[in-house]
Design a protein around this motif. Structure first.
Motif, mmCIF file in Angstrom:
data_model
loop_
_atom_site.group_PDB
_atom_site.id
_atom_site.type_symbol
_atom_site.label_atom_id
_atom_site.label_comp_id
_atom_site.label_asym_id
_atom_site.label_seq_id
_atom_site.Cartn_x
_atom_site.Cartn_y
_atom_site.Cartn_z
ATOM 1 N N VAL A 1 0.790 -1.234 0.000
ATOM 2 C CA VAL A 1 0.000 0.000 0.000
ATOM 3 C C VAL A 1 0.823 1.286 0.000
ATOM 4 N N LEU A 2 2.129 1.206 0.079
ATOM 5 C CA LEU A 2 2.966 2.400 0.149
ATOM 6 C C LEU A 2 2.862 3.213 -1.146
ATOM 7 N N ASP A 3 2.507 4.474 -0.991
ATOM 8 C CA ASP A 3 2.386 5.375 -2.141
ATOM 9 C C ASP A 3 2.646 6.793 -1.641
ATOM 10 N N SER A 4 3.574 7.483 -2.276
ATOM 11 C CA SER A 4 3.960 8.820 -1.806
ATOM 12 C C SER A 4 2.889 9.876 -2.054
ATOM 13 N N ASP A 5 1.946 9.609 -2.936
ATOM 14 C CA ASP A 5 0.904 10.588 -3.241
ATOM 15 C C ASP A 5 -0.371 10.399 -2.413
ATOM 16 N N PHE A 6 -0.374 9.422 -1.521
ATOM 17 C CA PHE A 6 -1.573 9.144 -0.723
ATOM 18 C C PHE A 6 -1.766 10.176 0.384
ATOM 19 N N THR A 7 -3.027 10.483 0.615
ATOM 20 C CA THR A 7 -3.403 11.171 1.847
ATOM 21 C C THR A 7 -3.756 10.071 2.847
ATOM 22 N N ALA A 8 -3.978 10.451 4.089
ATOM 23 C CA ALA A 8 -4.368 9.458 5.095
ATOM 24 C C ALA A 8 -5.671 8.778 4.676
ATOM 25 N N TYR A 9 -6.585 9.558 4.101
ATOM 26 C CA TYR A 9 -7.854 8.984 3.648
ATOM 27 C C TYR A 9 -7.629 7.980 2.523
ATOM 28 N N ASP A 10 -6.751 8.318 1.574
ATOM 29 C CA ASP A 10 -6.452 7.408 0.466
ATOM 30 C C ASP A 10 -5.878 6.089 0.993
ATOM 31 N N LEU A 11 -4.936 6.215 1.928
ATOM 32 C CA LEU A 11 -4.315 5.020 2.502
ATOM 33 C C LEU A 11 -5.359 4.182 3.238
ATOM 34 N N TRP A 12 -6.175 4.840 4.029
ATOM 35 C CA TRP A 12 -7.205 4.123 4.780
ATOM 36 C C TRP A 12 -8.161 3.395 3.829
ATOM 37 N N SER A 13 -8.544 4.036 2.757
ATOM 38 C CA SER A 13 -9.437 3.411 1.756
ATOM 39 C C SER A 13 -8.762 2.209 1.110
ATOM 40 N N LYS A 14 -7.472 2.343 0.786
ATOM 41 C CA LYS A 14 -6.723 1.236 0.181
ATOM 42 C C LYS A 14 -6.650 0.052 1.152
ATOM 43 N N LEU A 15 -6.350 0.338 2.420
ATOM 44 C CA LEU A 15 -6.288 -0.729 3.429
ATOM 45 C C LEU A 15 -7.644 -1.411 3.591
ATOM 46 N N GLN A 16 -8.682 -0.631 3.596
ATOM 47 C CA GLN A 16 -10.024 -1.194 3.719
ATOM 48 C C GLN A 16 -10.303 -2.149 2.562
#
Length: 179
Positions: free
Chosen positions: A33-48
């Motif tokens: 899931v590591l991505d330098s352009d993610f916001t916390a919301y983007d990361l949380w959505s990806k993890l979900q």
């Protein structure tokens, strides 16, 4: 938006939340899931999405481990209890709840025969999780204490009085009534 006057403050807070999330993840998951352009919301959505997409297979794997875990497979009673509790929590997370009664029953089911008496007592009395674990820990301590005393040590502590009859403390049972 970047033109918003509060953007800089929001960006700092978002970076802190991102760091916190990244620090709590395993290395394997981090790589996914590591991505330098993610916001916390983007990361949380990806993890979900990662967890929801494999929910069925994860549930199956957790159920299998939960149902087949035994004390003999663990390094100690404490790690056995903790692993069962962790698996229970993980099953709850994938919407496969494990109630306390089932958790205690599984705890007892995975015990070796040395715990048969205590296991039967726990099954009869249906204590809560914490009480059942405490009962097993006390039984485990009792068993370890018994193992540390050899039969000779036990006999020496019981037979500490000098005796006039060298045959035995209880006398010669085979020759009752005969001097």
């Amino acid at each position: 938006a970047k033109t918003d006057p509060t953007y800089d403050t929001w960006s700092e807070i978002d970076a802190i939340v991102l760091q916190w999330i990244y620090r709590t993840m395993s290395d394997d998951l981090l790589g996914q899931v590591l991505d330098s352009d993610f916001t916390a919301y983007d990361l949380w959505s990806k993890l979900q999405n990662v967890f929801l997409n494999n929910k069925g297979s994860r549930e199956t794997a957790l159920e299998h481990e939960f149902n087949n875990l035994t004390l003999r497979a663990m390094t100690s009673l404490e790690t056995y209890c903790q692993r069962l509790k962790d698996l229970s929590g993980q099953l709850n997370d994938v919407e496969c709840p494990v109630n306390e009664k089932r958790l205690v029953l599984q705890l007892v089911r995975g015990l070796p025969s040395e715990f048969d008496t205590m296991a039967a007592y726990i099954n009869q009395t249906s204590p809560n999780w914490d009480t059942a674990c405490s009962m097993l820990q006390l039984e485990n301590q009792r068993q370890r204490a018994q193992e540390t005393h050899s039969p000779i040590e036990v006999a020496a502590t019981v037979d500490h009085e000098p005796q006039s009859n060298p045959k035995s403390r209880w006398g010669d049972i085979g020759n009752r009534g005969h001097p």
